[in-house]
Design an enzyme around this catalytic site. Structure first.
Site, PDB file in Angstrom:
ATOM      1  N   GLU A   1       0.842  -1.195   0.000  1.00  0.00           N
ATOM      2  CA  GLU A   1       0.000   0.000   0.000  1.00  0.00           C
ATOM      3  C   GLU A   1       0.879   1.247   0.000  1.00  0.00           C
ATOM      4  OE1 GLU A   1      -2.766   0.108   3.289  1.00  0.00           O
ATOM      5  OE2 GLU A   1      -3.792   1.858   2.465  1.00  0.00           O
TER       6      GLU A   1
ATOM      7  N   GLN B   1       2.266  -6.056   5.607  1.00  0.00           N
ATOM      8  CA  GLN B   1       2.450  -5.703   4.227  1.00  0.00           C
ATOM      9  C   GLN B   1       3.873  -6.058   3.822  1.00  0.00           C
ATOM     10  OE1 GLN B   1       1.140  -1.767   3.176  1.00  0.00           O
ATOM     11  NE2 GLN B   1      -0.816  -1.949   4.225  1.00  0.00           N
TER      12      GLN B   1
ATOM     13  N   GLU C   1      -5.932  -9.252   3.746  1.00  0.00           N
ATOM     14  CA  GLU C   1      -5.131  -8.524   4.748  1.00  0.00           C
ATOM     15  C   GLU C   1      -5.072  -9.390   5.991  1.00  0.00           C
ATOM     16  OE1 GLU C   1      -5.838  -4.340   5.514  1.00  0.00           O
ATOM     17  OE2 GLU C   1      -6.345  -3.991   3.401  1.00  0.00           O
TER      18      GLU C   1
ATOM     19  N   ASN D   1     -12.263  -1.442  -0.778  1.00  0.00           N
ATOM     20  CA  ASN D   1     -11.501  -1.972   0.352  1.00  0.00           C
ATOM     21  C   ASN D   1     -12.200  -1.565   1.643  1.00  0.00           C
ATOM     22  OD1 ASN D   1      -8.908  -2.871   1.843  1.00  0.00           O
ATOM     23  ND2 ASN D   1      -9.206  -0.766   2.552  1.00  0.00           N
ATOM     24  N   GLU D   2     -12.465  -2.521   2.487  1.00  0.00           N
ATOM     25  CA  GLU D   2     -13.067  -2.232   3.799  1.00  0.00           C
ATOM     26  C   GLU D   2     -14.178  -1.199   3.650  1.00  0.00           C
ATOM     27  OE1 GLU D   2     -10.101  -1.598   6.867  1.00  0.00           O
ATOM     28  OE2 GLU D   2      -9.309  -3.628   6.563  1.00  0.00           O
TER      29      GLU D   2
ATOM     30  N   TYR E   1      -6.541  -9.027  11.463  1.00  0.00           N
ATOM     31  CA  TYR E   1      -5.188  -8.784  11.963  1.00  0.00           C
ATOM     32  C   TYR E   1      -5.022  -9.388  13.353  1.00  0.00           C
ATOM     33  CZ  TYR E   1      -4.111  -5.460   8.220  1.00  0.00           C
ATOM     34  OH  TYR E   1      -3.846  -4.891   7.002  1.00  0.00           O
TER      35      TYR E   1
HETATM   36  O1  AHR Z   1      -2.863  -2.487   6.269  1.00  0.00           O
HETATM   37  C1  AHR Z   1      -3.169  -1.261   6.867  1.00  0.00           C
HETATM   38  C2  AHR Z   1      -4.654  -0.940   6.744  1.00  0.00           C
HETATM   39  O2  AHR Z   1      -5.389  -1.878   7.460  1.00  0.00           O
HETATM   40  C3  AHR Z   1      -5.253  -0.986   5.381  1.00  0.00           C
HETATM   41  O3  AHR Z   1      -5.060   0.182   4.658  1.00  0.00           O
HETATM   42  C4  AHR Z   1      -6.707  -1.163   5.656  1.00  0.00           C
HETATM   43  O4  AHR Z   1      -7.378  -1.836   4.634  1.00  0.00           O
HETATM   44  C5  AHR Z   1      -6.711  -1.929   6.967  1.00  0.00           C
HETATM   45  O5  AHR Z   1      -7.565  -1.381   7.880  1.00  0.00           O
END
Ligand code: AHR
Length: 518
Positions: A49, A374, A325, A196-197, A269
């Protein structure tokens, strides 16, 4: 040697030679006659990103940089990523994607406008890394392109134009512009992310609002390159929330001829409780280690939960669950810029990487793509850079060791994972997956989660030898630094059979990937 260790040594010896059960020995058997799904190589995807030093500095230094580069892209980063056989790279975000306007990133570098990156530190976005530079980068590392279009602040028209610009061979105005910018041939874009999201930074849409947008974008954002199909991936759930899973799958089930998708995205995450992320990347103790491993293992139930909803609408598993992600999101490196999401990467990250890949492999019939967050200098990165220096992280080494699992066929493994406990947290002591590689070999990935004691595996097999690599570390929070880049680095690992058994000892907090050989 005291009595306890003498007894242990005796018992371990007995295990290796005659197979008598030792209390801590994990009996392991690969069911080679029950092949499962293909472990799609796309599960080993990366995410780059426009965030902090992920793209700028991490990948792009510009053609005039003293750092060795090819058309502005760092040679050392390309060389390291080629070793990983990266299948795809997701770009330009993330939250950034929903504020990205692709026209800013084409044409002569000197003419590109400076814009802002409000999500990530509010810094200037120079737009010097745009569509052509991204495509050059993925071609240099041998990966496929996964492009996320702007649904949040863009329009269907803008997204449709972008895909026409990239993919048509016909002499349209956009194709001529692409040719004038140096690429007469159409590009092949393998994956398109539709937003995205969208439940969060991508527009705070309700599931139904997003489903309405999806129908429009999936209809009008077309790939014109018939030689290179594009799979479309819809925004899906945030962790355990099932609203998007239900709404998008229902919309898909009720679709007409005019639109379709191929994947549903999941973001999860490993953060620990609360927000913002506060678990330190280094200098942590056993309790923090156990807590984060416990959180990472939730991926298993998330895949089961969302997979069950998807099965309801799509029993044939046409739609892939795409975990685009995932990874550890820790407290930022002290002194790093706010919003740059820089964090060190320890052997704990290596364990997190291995456990998540194992979970994906077990769900390989539905989970056919994933992207760790990432790739460089951001979150659970493969590579850290500082000016012209580069260091490979423990996570990089896990991805490298797992290369033989790309497009391999899953093989079930029977074993008792045992237990490792810290306070109230109870975890399996070990983990294991196996697969038949494209090279015809049977591959095993073993993880010793326990940071306090070695794991003794005893594999029943006709193979004469097991050989591969092991990643271990002196301490629970060992990292690689620019000064000491090989503290956590793979070493050769080999064991020979005795009878029909191979004994394998893994030190605390370690990962091994081995092939069975006759
Ligand atoms: O990876 C960092 C961020 O985490 C991304 O931009 C977003 O999609 C997520 O919330």
């Amino acid at each position: 040697m005291n009595l306890k260790s003498a007894l242990s040594a005796l018992l371990i010896g007995a295990t290796a030679s005659v197979g008598v059960a030792y209390a801590q020995t994990v009996a392991l058997k690969v069911e080679t006659d029950k092949p499962g799904a293909k472990i799609d190589r796309q599960l080993f995807g990366q995410f780059a990103e426009h965030l902090g030093r992920g793209v700028y500095e991490g990948v792009w230094v510009g053609p005039d940089s003293p750092i060795p580069n090819t058309r502005g892209i760092r040679n050392d980063v390309v060389a390291a990523l080629k070793e990983l056989r990266v299948p795809n790279v997701r770009w330009p975000g993330g939250c950034f994607a929903d504020e990205y306007h692709w026209r800013n990133g084409i044409g002569p570098l000197k003419d590109r406008p400076a814009t802002l990156n409000p999500n990530w530190g509010g810094v200037i976005e120079p737009n010097t890394f745009g569509t052509h530079e991204f495509m050059d980068f993925v071609q240099q590392i041998g990966a496929e392109a996964y492009i996320s279009v702007n649904v949040g602040s863009g329009t269907p028209h803008e997204a449709a134009d972008w895909f026409e610009y990239m993919t048509t061979a016909q002499p349209t105005a956009l194709a001529k512009q692409r040719a004038a910018n140096g690429h007469p041939e159409p590009y092949g874009i393998s994956f398109m992310g539709i937003g995205n999201e969208s439940w969060g930074c991508g527009g705070s849409m309700t599931p139904e609002e997003y489903a309405a947008q999806l129908r429009i974008y999936a209809r009008y954002t077309r790939n014109y390159n018939a030689d290179h199909p594009t799979l479309k991936i819809a925004v899906g759930p945030d962790s355990a929330n099932t609203g998007y899973t239900e709404a998008v799958m229902k919309a898909w089930k009720e679709r007409n001829w005019s639109w379709d998708i191929n994947g549903l995205s999941l973001h999860y995450y490993t953060v620990g409780a609360g927000w913002p992320p506060k678990f330190a990347a280094t200098g942590f103790g056993e309790q923090e280690y156990a807590t984060l491993i416990n959180y990472t293992l939730r991926m298993n139930e998330l895949l089961a939960t969302h997979g069950a909803i998807m099965d309801k609408y799509d029993p044939e598993k046409k739609i892939a669950l795409v975990v685009d992600e995932w990874g550890a999101w820790l407290a930022p490196t002290p002194g790093s810029k706010e919003g740059f999401l820089e964090q060190q990467n320890s052997v704990r990250d290596a364990i997190i990487a291995a456990l998540n890949i194992n979970i994906f492999a077990r769900h390989a019939d539905r989970v056919r793509m994933a992207n760790i967050a990432q790739m460089v200098n951001v979150l659970q990165a493969m590579i850290l850079t500082d000016q012209d220096k580069l260091v490979l992280t423990p996570s990089y080494h896990v991805f490298h060791m797992y290369v033989p699992f790309q497009d391999a066929t899953f093989l079930p493994v029977t074993f008792d994972a045992g237990a490792y406990a810290n306070g109230d947290i109870k975890l399996p002591k070990v983990d294991a997956i196996a697969a038949k590689g494209k090279d015809g070999k049977t591959w095993l990935a073993l993880t010793n989660i326990d940071p306090t004691a070695p794991a003794h595996f005893e594999l029943t097999t006709r193979a004469k030898r097991a050989a591969g690599k092991i990643l271990s570390a002196p301490k629970i929070d060992s990292v690689n630094t620019f000064a000491a880049p090989a503290t956590v680095a793979p070493k050769s690992f080999e064991a020979r059979s005795s009878g029909n058994k191979i004994a394998l000892k893994l030190p605390p907090h370690s990962v091994a990937v081995i092939a069975l050989e006759d």
